[in-house]
Design a protein around this motif. Structure first.
Motif, short mmCIF file in Angstrom:
data_model
loop_
_atom_site.label_atom_id
_atom_site.label_comp_id
_atom_site.label_asym_id
_atom_site.label_seq_id
_atom_site.Cartn_x
_atom_site.Cartn_y
_atom_site.Cartn_z
N PHE A 244 68.74 -50.29 -8.36
CA PHE A 244 69.12 -49.34 -9.39
C PHE A 244 67.93 -49.07 -10.32
O PHE A 244 67.61 -47.92 -10.65
CB PHE A 244 70.29 -49.92 -10.18
CG PHE A 244 70.80 -49.06 -11.31
CD1 PHE A 244 71.51 -47.91 -11.05
CD2 PHE A 244 70.56 -49.42 -12.62
CE1 PHE A 244 72.00 -47.12 -12.09
CE2 PHE A 244 71.04 -48.65 -13.67
CZ PHE A 244 71.76 -47.50 -13.40
N VAL A 245 67.24 -50.14 -10.73
CA VAL A 245 66.08 -50.01 -11.61
C VAL A 245 64.96 -49.24 -10.92
O VAL A 245 64.34 -48.34 -11.50
CB VAL A 245 65.58 -51.40 -12.07
CG1 VAL A 245 64.24 -51.28 -12.79
CG2 VAL A 245 66.60 -52.06 -12.98
N LEU A 246 64.70 -49.57 -9.66
CA LEU A 246 63.64 -48.89 -8.92
C LEU A 246 63.92 -47.39 -8.78
O LEU A 246 63.01 -46.56 -8.91
CB LEU A 246 63.48 -49.52 -7.53
CG LEU A 246 62.67 -50.81 -7.48
CD1 LEU A 246 62.82 -51.48 -6.12
CD2 LEU A 246 61.20 -50.54 -7.77
N GLU A 247 65.17 -47.04 -8.51
CA GLU A 247 65.52 -45.63 -8.39
C GLU A 247 65.29 -44.91 -9.71
O GLU A 247 64.86 -43.75 -9.74
CB GLU A 247 66.98 -45.48 -7.93
CG GLU A 247 67.22 -45.90 -6.49
CD GLU A 247 66.33 -45.16 -5.51
OE1 GLU A 247 66.18 -43.93 -5.64
OE2 GLU A 247 65.78 -45.80 -4.61
N ASP A 248 65.61 -45.58 -10.83
CA ASP A 248 65.34 -44.99 -12.14
C ASP A 248 63.84 -44.77 -12.34
O ASP A 248 63.40 -43.71 -12.77
CB ASP A 248 65.87 -45.90 -13.25
CG ASP A 248 67.30 -45.56 -13.66
OD1 ASP A 248 67.87 -44.60 -13.10
OD2 ASP A 248 67.85 -46.24 -14.54
N ILE A 249 63.05 -45.80 -12.03
CA ILE A 249 61.60 -45.72 -12.25
C ILE A 249 60.99 -44.56 -11.46
O ILE A 249 60.11 -43.85 -11.96
CB ILE A 249 60.93 -47.05 -11.87
CG1 ILE A 249 61.32 -48.14 -12.89
CG2 ILE A 249 59.41 -46.91 -11.82
CD1 ILE A 249 60.82 -49.52 -12.54
N LYS A 250 61.47 -44.35 -10.24
CA LYS A 250 60.92 -43.29 -9.40
C LYS A 250 61.14 -41.90 -9.99
O LYS A 250 60.45 -40.95 -9.63
CB LYS A 250 61.53 -43.37 -7.99
CG LYS A 250 61.04 -44.57 -7.19
CD LYS A 250 61.79 -44.68 -5.88
CE LYS A 250 61.40 -45.94 -5.13
NZ LYS A 250 62.17 -46.11 -3.88
N GLN A 251 62.09 -41.78 -10.91
CA GLN A 251 62.35 -40.48 -11.53
C GLN A 251 61.30 -40.12 -12.59
O GLN A 251 61.25 -38.99 -13.06
CB GLN A 251 63.74 -40.47 -12.17
CG GLN A 251 64.88 -40.57 -11.18
CD GLN A 251 66.23 -40.47 -11.87
OE1 GLN A 251 66.43 -39.66 -12.77
NE2 GLN A 251 67.16 -41.31 -11.47
#
Length: 349
Positions: A180-187
């Motif tokens: 979840f955190v990684l997907e946020d960071i990629k944004q």
């Protein structure tokens, strides 16, 4: 923030967020070890490849490391990394020709070449600037070169050793919270605070944020595992989804997307200096610059609630932890005082 900074951010979250964040610390589980199966949808995403595809390849290789598919994927990972395609061509996505096949009875009639030519034309029409191809066959390499493609990486099979995918930490499965955190960071919406007095530019704070559409949390909840090992992450998703649904966020503000600040962490040695407030203020400005109309914050902590209210965010929903029950009627989260309620705050940007 970018994905390259994630290892530092991960350490920061482990040491300064999960240990004392009320929900995680009161659950009796180590959230960072609540592993959740990755759902890569690998083949569905094979056409438009972004740099993060290397990580998807890695996850696939880990899951299939003992069979031939895993070994092939591992070779492809090596080629993608060492070929350095995205930096070489200055693009953020490429069109990948992963495999081409023609039935034996129709070979020698130029079908493979016509397929490749058609794919090139589609790529141009779709706005791709670069097309790449994996060639495991001498004949496919010869065909692609004849069509003007350049060989940017090669590896002799005799020189490629049977490496176990599990030897690379990047191939390890990660838990739902981390994904979840990684997907946020990629944004590109998350922010870090760096200690400028430190020669190593140590990250001392971060706020994890991302864009969320209506129903996003419910989708995550449905995809999450419901076994005991993953219960803490699933319970938090259930709480966040309940709050978002009952607050009726998207309809309330008349928007399709919201900027969500999911979590903020500050190194224990740097607290009390206003870093958390400055991170949130920076996120507000970033949200405005990116065209967001509304920012929302999930607050499980009394202190994060107080900070966000001081910055002008309005509490639009709250629920007492004592009133949030599981299917058996038991209280799910029991954080210590003063953390008695979950709050959802919002502000127009």
């Amino acid at each position: 923030m970018n994905v390259e900074e994630y290892e530092q951010v991960k350490i920061l979250l482990e040491e300064s967020f999960f240990k004392d964040e009320p929900l995680g610390s009161s659950s009796g589980e180590d959230i960072q070890k609540c592993n959740e199966e990755l759902n890569d949808n690998f083949h569905r995403s094979m056409i438009e490849q972004e740099p993060s595809i290397v990580d998807s390849f890695a996850a696939e290789a880990f899951k299939a490391k003992d069979n031939i598919w895993g070994k092939i994927v591992t070779v492809q990972i090596k080629a993608l990394r060492e070929g350095n395609v995205y930096e070489r061509y200055g693009v953020s996505k490429v069109l990948l020709s992963n495999m081409t096949t023609v039935v034996p009875s129709m070979r020698g009639k130029g079908l493979g070449t016509r397929l490749a030519a058609a794919l090139m034309e589609i790529g141009r029409n779709k706005g791709f600037e670069v097309m790449i191809a994996f060639c495991t066959s001498f004949y496919s390499a010869r065909q692609k070169r004849a069509m003007g493609m350049e060989c940017i990486y090669s590896l002799a099979y005799a020189e490629y050793k049977d490496e176990k995918a599990s030897s690379d930490e990047e191939f390890q499965k990660i838990n739902g919270e981390e994904q979840f955190v990684l997907e946020d960071i990629k944004q590109g919406l998350s922010i870090v605070a760096v200690d400028a007095t430190n020669s190593e530019q140590r990250i001392v704070g971060c706020t994890i944020a991302g864009a969320q559409h209506d129903g996003y949390l419910l989708e995550l909840l449905k995809e999450s595992s419901d076994d005991a090992e993953h219960s803490s992450w699933r319970n938090m998703l259930a709480l966040f989804n309940k709050a978002s649904t009952e607050a009726n966020l998207h309809e309330r503000y008349g928007v399709n997307q919201l900027l969500i600040t999911d979590m903020t962490a500050v190194d224990a040695s740097m607290r009390g200096r206003g870093i958390g407030a400055r991170l949130t203020s920076a996120l507000i400005e970033l949200g405005r610059a990116k065209g967001f109309e509304v920012m929302v914050g999930f607050c499980t902590s009394f202190y994060s609630l107080r900070q966000k209210k001081a910055l002008g965010m309005e509490c639009i929903y709250e629920v007492a932890f004592a009133d949030f029950l599981d299917a058996n009627g038991d209280v799910v989260f029991k954080p210590p005082a003063p953390h008695t309620h979950f709050h959802l705050l919002a502000m127009r940007l």
